[in-house]
Design a protein around this motif. Structure first.
Motif, PDB file in Angstrom:
ATOM      1  N   ILE A 101      30.863 -49.341  29.452  1.00  0.00           N
ATOM      2  CA  ILE A 101      29.610 -49.353  28.701  1.00  0.00           C
ATOM      3  C   ILE A 101      28.647 -50.324  29.382  1.00  0.00           C
ATOM      4  CG2 ILE A 101      28.540 -49.861  26.451  1.00  0.00           C
ATOM      5  CD1 ILE A 101      30.547 -47.618  26.140  1.00  0.00           C
ATOM      6  N   HIS A 103      25.039 -40.461  29.456  1.00  0.00           N
ATOM      7  CA  HIS A 103      26.064 -40.461  30.502  1.00  0.00           C
ATOM      8  C   HIS A 103      25.367 -40.812  31.815  1.00  0.00           C
ATOM      9  CE1 HIS A 103      29.734 -38.296  32.472  1.00  0.00           C
ATOM     10  NE2 HIS A 103      29.601 -39.557  32.823  1.00  0.00           N
ATOM     11  N   PRO A 135      34.962 -50.818  26.635  1.00  0.00           N
ATOM     12  CA  PRO A 135      34.418 -50.854  25.272  1.00  0.00           C
ATOM     13  C   PRO A 135      34.795 -52.099  24.462  1.00  0.00           C
ATOM     14  CG  PRO A 135      35.169 -48.652  25.790  1.00  0.00           C
ATOM     15  CD  PRO A 135      35.558 -49.515  26.954  1.00  0.00           C
ATOM     16  N   TYR A 184      27.052 -44.940  29.324  1.00  0.00           N
ATOM     17  CA  TYR A 184      28.466 -45.021  29.695  1.00  0.00           C
ATOM     18  C   TYR A 184      28.736 -44.270  30.984  1.00  0.00           C
ATOM     19  CZ  TYR A 184      29.078 -40.215  28.031  1.00  0.00           C
ATOM     20  OH  TYR A 184      28.985 -38.855  27.882  1.00  0.00           O
ATOM     21  N   ARG A 185      29.832 -44.647  31.613  1.00  0.00           N
ATOM     22  CA  ARG A 185      30.330 -43.952  32.800  1.00  0.00           C
ATOM     23  C   ARG A 185      31.831 -44.214  32.872  1.00  0.00           C
ATOM     24  NH1 ARG A 185      31.409 -47.085  37.418  1.00  0.00           N
ATOM     25  NH2 ARG A 185      30.785 -49.269  37.238  1.00  0.00           N
ATOM     26  N   TYR A 186      32.476 -43.543  33.807  1.00  0.00           N
ATOM     27  CA  TYR A 186      33.899 -43.767  34.067  1.00  0.00           C
ATOM     28  C   TYR A 186      34.037 -44.345  35.462  1.00  0.00           C
ATOM     29  CZ  TYR A 186      34.650 -40.841  29.997  1.00  0.00           C
ATOM     30  OH  TYR A 186      34.630 -40.336  28.722  1.00  0.00           O
ATOM     31  N   TRP A 239      28.650 -53.661  33.469  1.00  0.00           N
ATOM     32  CA  TRP A 239      29.485 -52.579  32.933  1.00  0.00           C
ATOM     33  C   TRP A 239      30.762 -53.199  32.376  1.00  0.00           C
ATOM     34  CZ3 TRP A 239      27.631 -47.772  32.580  1.00  0.00           C
ATOM     35  CH2 TRP A 239      26.601 -47.378  33.439  1.00  0.00           C
ATOM     36  N   ILE A 275      32.011 -40.387  22.463  1.00  0.00           N
ATOM     37  CA  ILE A 275      31.978 -40.102  23.899  1.00  0.00           C
ATOM     38  C   ILE A 275      33.082 -39.115  24.258  1.00  0.00           C
ATOM     39  CG2 ILE A 275      32.366 -41.084  26.207  1.00  0.00           C
ATOM     40  CD1 ILE A 275      30.944 -43.645  25.160  1.00  0.00           C
ATOM     41  N   VAL A 335      31.783 -45.000  21.099  1.00  0.00           N
ATOM     42  CA  VAL A 335      33.062 -44.787  21.787  1.00  0.00           C
ATOM     43  C   VAL A 335      33.816 -43.628  21.140  1.00  0.00           C
ATOM     44  CG1 VAL A 335      35.320 -45.825  22.243  1.00  0.00           C
ATOM     45  CG2 VAL A 335      33.228 -47.115  22.701  1.00  0.00           C
ATOM     46  N   LEU A 359      36.688 -45.923  30.843  1.00  0.00           N
ATOM     47  CA  LEU A 359      35.368 -45.841  30.235  1.00  0.00           C
ATOM     48  C   LEU A 359      34.685 -47.209  30.308  1.00  0.00           C
ATOM     49  CD1 LEU A 359      33.238 -44.362  28.500  1.00  0.00           C
ATOM     50  CD2 LEU A 359      34.543 -45.089  26.492  1.00  0.00           C
TER      51      LEU A 359
END
Length: 145
Positions: A23, A92, A114, A13-15, A111, A137, A134, A21
């Motif tokens: 995935i 992450h 969720p 995951y990343r932002y 990406w 996280i 989720v 968010l």
């Protein structure tokens, strides 16, 4: 009963720049979206295998985190069937530029938010892993500027 996983994978995951968010999913050799995973090598921990497989399948690295869960499913191999066990961990991502590794049978990576990741995934048990991940996280702690 098999107490050791046969394979391991990660919910990567990343932002994004808006704090959304995301995935990471891979498009596998069976034509389905799923999470990156693969076999443990001799003497390798499930967590180490999970991180290695993510790097091999997508080129992504990052910081591994909490154990998410285990799935099992029947596999036919050399005429015998057995239950394959896969452990999943959080990872992450340390970047955003994932690359599908064709040699590993990966045809695409992407990406997704969720809810979209859960909808796209072709395996019921993987949906549960994403939902559980989720919930685990950590929320993005950086202030939104």
């Amino acid at each position: 009963m098999n107490n050791h996983p046969d394979a391991a994978g990660c919910v990567v995951y990343r932002y994004d720049e808006h704090g959304q968010l995301l995935i990471l999913l891979i498009h596998d050799q069976y034509g389905k979206w799923t999470l990156p995973k693969g076999h443990l090598e001799a003497g390798e921990s499930a967590e180490a295998a999970a991180v290695r497989e993510v790097r091999e399948e997508t080129g992504m690295g990052g910081k591994s985190g909490a154990f998410v869960g285990t799935i099992t499913y029947p596999v036919q191999k050399k005429g015998a069937s057995y239950l394959k066990r896969v452990d999943f961990f959080l990872l992450h991502a340390d970047g955003s530029d994932a690359v599908p590794e064709a040699a590993e049978g990966i045809t695409a990576v992407g990406w997704f938010p969720p809810h979209e990741a859960e909808e796209r995934v072709g395996y019921e048990q993987i949906r549960h892993i994403i939902a559980r991940a989720v919930a685990l996280i950590p929320s993005q702690s950086s202030s939104c500027s």
